[in-house]
Design an enzyme around this catalytic site. Structure first.
Site, PDB file in Angstrom:
ATOM      1  N   GLY A  31       0.869  -1.133  -0.121  1.00 18.93           N
ATOM      2  CA  GLY A  31       0.309  -0.252   0.123  1.00 18.93           C
ATOM      3  C   GLY A  31       0.451   1.330   0.217  1.00 18.93           C
ATOM      4  O   GLY A  31       2.023   1.248   0.143  1.00 18.93           O
ATOM      5  N   HIS A  37       4.788   2.597  -7.801  1.00 12.91           N
ATOM      6  CA  HIS A  37       3.650   1.559  -7.703  1.00 12.91           C
ATOM      7  C   HIS A  37       3.011   1.469  -8.995  1.00 12.91           C
ATOM      8  O   HIS A  37       2.451   0.724 -10.097  1.00 12.91           O
ATOM      9  CB  HIS A  37       2.631   1.678  -6.983  1.00 12.91           C
ATOM     10  CG  HIS A  37       3.621   1.249  -5.300  1.00 12.91           C
ATOM     11  ND1 HIS A  37       3.461   1.824  -4.587  1.00 12.91           N
ATOM     12  CD2 HIS A  37       4.074   0.177  -5.125  1.00 12.91           C
ATOM     13  CE1 HIS A  37       4.518   1.885  -3.291  1.00 12.91           C
ATOM     14  NE2 HIS A  37       4.672   0.264  -3.521  1.00 12.91           N
ATOM     15  N   GLU A 148      12.897  -1.689  -9.461  1.00 15.31           N
ATOM     16  CA  GLU A 148      14.367  -1.948  -9.399  1.00 15.31           C
ATOM     17  C   GLU A 148      14.606  -1.442  -7.771  1.00 15.31           C
ATOM     18  O   GLU A 148      15.745  -1.555  -7.572  1.00 15.31           O
ATOM     19  CB  GLU A 148      14.748  -1.944  -9.960  1.00 15.31           C
ATOM     20  CG  GLU A 148      15.450  -2.218 -11.727  1.00 15.31           C
ATOM     21  CD  GLU A 148      16.378  -2.261 -12.668  1.00 15.31           C
ATOM     22  OE1 GLU A 148      16.757  -1.237 -12.933  1.00 15.31           O
ATOM     23  OE2 GLU A 148      16.095  -3.126 -13.596  1.00 15.31           O
TER      24      GLU A 148
END
Ligand code: PAF
Length: 253
Positions: A31, A37, A148
């Site tokens: 979250g 994201h 990454e």
């Protein structure tokens, strides 16, 4: 826009999963979603028929109870970001759903997981690998996406998948950065305005210093407590505290 399904139990999730045809891309998260994201969700969306996100703040990967308590929780905003980025369903189980065994079983890697973040956060990667394996078994994705920015985590997950012959492809996504160079992270929300500006010096240190010693001195001179700053193979890795918040980054050399 498709309606986003929010599924809290594994049995509800499995019922939903059994209705899907075509490839499933999976973005596991804790979250506090941000543009980093979102880039994982977008990549999944372009490569798969369905994108599934999990949202579970995994206690077994926190070796410090205070860090777990302070981990940002922004559920409503997360739902919006997931909807905007074409996620079909979110799996958000609680601890009892994920750990019916109360964490008596775990996955442990004995080598790379003991270095860098693993050296200063004992048990951290056991918790990460265990929850990721559980999530893969529940979600059964064709592809799973990891940033990454958490390069050590990414490598350990790739190696776990290969060691256990798990039928999922691990896809690496480049680190997203602010214009200042600061790597996007859920932890950045906890920095003050001044702290956020200063935190960009981490990127400057690891990209502009010739040696790790120079980079460490530069950060210490600017008020960071450096946890580690090391060159391993062709990458430079750093973890440093600023305003009591642990920030990590890495770059190819
Ligand atoms: O990178 C994260 O957010 C977490 O470590 C992960 C992979 C979701 C496991 O809890």
């Amino acid at each position: 826009m498709n309606k986003l399904l929010v599924l809290k139990t594994i049995s509800d999730f499995k019922k939903y999963r059994s209705t899907l045809t075509g490839s499933v891309g999976f973005v596991p998260t804790m979250g506090a979603l941000h543009a980093g994201h979102a880039s994982l969700m977008q990549q999944s969306r372009t490569e798969n028929a369905h994108t599934i996100l999990s949202l579970f703040v995994n206690p077994t990967q926190f070796n410090d109870a205070k860090d777990l308590e302070k981990y940002p929780r922004t559920f409503e905003a997360d739902l919006e970001i997931a909807t905007e980025n074409g996620v079909s369903a979110i799996l958000c189980p609680d601890f009892n759903e994920m750990y019916p065994d109360e964490y008596t079983y775990s996955v442990m890697e004995k080598s790379f997981s003991k270095k860098l973040c693993g050296a200063s956060r004992p048990g951290h990667f056991d918790g990460v690998l265990t929850v990721v394996m559980k999530l893969f078994n529940i979600v059964e994705p064709h592809k799973a996406y990891f940033g990454e920015k958490d390069y050590q985590q990414l490598q350990l997950i790739k190696n776990m998948v290969s060691a256990f012959f798990m039928p999922v492809e691990i896809c690496a996504v480049k680190t997203l950065r602010e214009n200042s160079g600061l790597a996007l992270s859920s932890r950045n929300i906890r920095l003050s305005g001044e702290g956020k500006q200063k935190a960009a010096l981490i990127y400057k240190a690891i990209t502009e210093s010739k040696t790790t010693e120079q980079a460490k001195t530069f950060l210490a001179d600017h008020g960071f407590q450096v946890d580690y700053l090391e060159d391993i193979e062709n990458r430079r890795f750093v973890a440093a505290f600023l305003e009591g918040i642990r920030l990590i980054d890495n770059v190819a050399k």
